[in-house]
Design an enzyme around this catalytic site. Sequence first.
Site, PDB file in Angstrom:
ATOM      1  CG  ASP A  31      89.212 -14.506  27.056  1.00  0.00           C
ATOM      2  OD1 ASP A  31      90.417 -14.317  27.255  1.00  0.00           O
ATOM      3  OD2 ASP A  31      88.404 -13.600  26.758  1.00  0.00           O
TER       4      ASP A  31
ATOM      5  CE  LYS B 239      89.413 -10.707  28.774  1.00  0.00           C
ATOM      6  NZ  LYS B 239      88.521 -10.583  27.631  1.00  0.00           N
TER       7      LYS B 239
END
Length: 820
Positions: free
Chosen positions: A681, A685
């Site tokens: 994750d 980003k």
Amino acid sequence: MRILKFGGSSVANPERIQNVANIIKSYHEKGENFAVVVSAMGGMTDLLIEMSKVAASGSTAYEKTLDFFSNKHREVVMTLARDYGRYQAVLDEIIEGQVELGNLLKGLYLTRDLTPRTMDYIQSFGERSSAFMLSEVLNYLSVPAIYVNARNLVITDDHFGSAKVYEGKTEANIKRFLAENPNTIPIITGFIASTEEGIATTLGRGGSDYTASIFAAATQASEIEIWTDVDGVLTADPRKVKQAFPVAEMTYEEAMEMSHFGAKVIYPPTIMPALQKNIPIRIKNSFNPDAAGTLISRNAKLDGHTVKGIASVSDVSLLSLDGSGIFSASVMAARLFGVLSRKEINPFLITQGSSQHSISLAMRPEEAKTAKVALEEEFELEMKAKLVKPVVLDEKLAIIAVVGDNMKSKPGISGRFFDSLGKNGINIVVTAQGSSERNISVVIRKEDEGKALNSVHDVFFLSDYYVLNLFIVGVGLIGSELLRQIKQQAEYLLDTQYVDFNIVALANSKKMLFRENGISLLNWAEELNKADESTDLRLFVDRMKALNMANSVFVDNTADDNIQMFYPEILNASISISTPNKVAVSSSYEEYLELKRLADLRNVKFFYETNVGAGLPVLTTLNDLINSGDRILRIEGVLSGSLSFIFNSFNGGKRFSEIVTEAQQRGYTEPDPRVDLSGKDVSRKLLILARESGLAMEAEEINIQNILPKPCVEAETVEQFMQALANSDDYFEELRAKAAANGKVLRFIATLEGENAFISLQEVDESNPFFNLSGSDNMIVFTSERYKERPLVIKGPGAGAEVTAAGVFAEILRIGYYLS
Ligand code: ADP
Ligand code: ASP
Ligand code: MG
């Protein structure tokens, strides 16, 4: 004398005719001196044309339509005049007329020869029947009405379908007739006339308005009242712009422009006789007689609006002729206009290219076809010699015109007009401004008409506020919170930011719901549950595109991996996108670039601020730094709320696996905590941050340090993973203790330095900004040329429905400011 004209919709059925009769009776009782012009019952002229064509095609199907036509008329007499002494006589007369019509149609059926002349005669049955019936209903109500067949008074040439009126003869006839029939109320057939030889003609579709104007001019009437089904001339066609509202006053010239460019409420030739004799025209609503209506006159009072109205023609073709090989541009133009004049074609607008040799003309599609053939004949030799290029016919177009006397010498009007079209991704094919500066018109693609009208209408008439049309997919935690926040803020935003949210569509994984006028925020969940349609994203996108609404925003609140495949076509349809979904922006660099390119091309926004740091202004800050000329040297961040919580809480009290379980229970982690702990994750980003910084980076280029021992990596299920993690507590504790021994803590940090992107578990000391991070906060540290000594830090909760929804909300508002 006053002339009252009642249009087809005002006499469409017995109830409407009764209503009109009551209006006429009240005028009579007030002692007014007036005459009435009436159209055929609504829809009947269309039926007469259809019957004739069907009969002439050799089909007996016309008989059914004829029966319908007859019954419609008989029903009026049977409903409204049952006790009338002349009941049977009137009925017989109507039946007699319709037998004649039947014979005519039979003739067409046999000969299959339908001429414009016969067509006009057949159309006259519509007005003859309605005027006759209305006069009898009035007599029944003791109003001294007489039926007047305008064919005996209005004299025209023999241009069937749209005959030219001989004013002198017509005026004399009208005057004589009125002098011979004092103390009566003439109920006159609109639309129909005849040649000097008595052959039936018509004045063009919608021509009853014109009949009224001819009678008014002949009698020097004090006013013409056109009674129709709307509250006057509205700021735009109410069928296309729901927010259209009536204009109190306008000049003849403004009304002429509006009707020329398609405002059907008044037939264009109507204005001239009234203008010449300075007779005011008032448009009134027979469905709402108390409404003030619109007054059209020479000295119309100004209102606050620079633009009076926006008109449009839905079906237009553009014909372009390029004769740059011809020596004289004026000779080419003269021959072109000669052809148009011989073919009696009146273009809506004409524009000439700067070379003076290329001319484009917008006209009705059927006229464009005729004109194309005629021009090809006219310029046959020049085309063979390649002096003139082949005639180009561009179809499926529309014209939008903004109209207003007040626009004269006011700069900036076309700027606002074009700006609003541009922001909605509407391409202008051709533009023209009349030298009177009373209208600016543009030719656009037909499918953009509704969107163009609404956005331009918003700009000129609803400048007090603008409407944002939202299409929302995903109403889970974030989506429902977003709707709650919009509901809570709607009134405030309308009052202070002048934005009105219209939720056009909602979809969850099961159902979808569309409502053009807006889904209520009071009970959207219930409405969505009750909706009949199952969610089908293909259908959702198709419908959203087909609606083609101005100021549209697609909001993707899902974590769905597949929606992104629709993004390109959504942007291509000039619909902005706002989304917390990271999938599109973190897919291949090529796809990322393509989305940005499409948004630029279509002049819309593709925003995803909440992809990094949820509601924290991370990407906007980064963009602001870059746009203002700063150079980013390094970005460091704790970009995951769950990992932040886990390492901030890992301070010598609880064991590592216990903290992960707690984070899981608090809903901080993904349902599968491996997504967080593997760094996947965070890496998405960081990839987004790198791309926004201008690097052409792919996901594989990010170096992610694995912080998990082998058994954890190899675990197949979440349970196995948690078990393996519990078995690894000593390993983590060792890492922590080693750091603590040096006065340091562990932080999972994503770093972008130059072109290197990496994610690692670092030991940081007190001097490091990440040292004091607490809870599940995110923190991003930008070191740039301007922020070199003391970096720019953004810190705060970086996850959770409330802050994420707020981020999406703010972003939708930003899109709105841009579009308004
Ligand atoms: P009638 O049967 O009374 O002659 P029309 O159908 O010819 O009525 O004209 C009225 C219709 O014109 C309205 O119902 C409306 O749909 C349409 N219209 C188009 N543009 C405008 C406009 N700018 N203002 C008012 N009506 C308009
Ligand atoms: N009945 C004719 C038409 O439908 C004329 C009119 O309504 O003004 O065109
Ligand atoms: Mg009309």
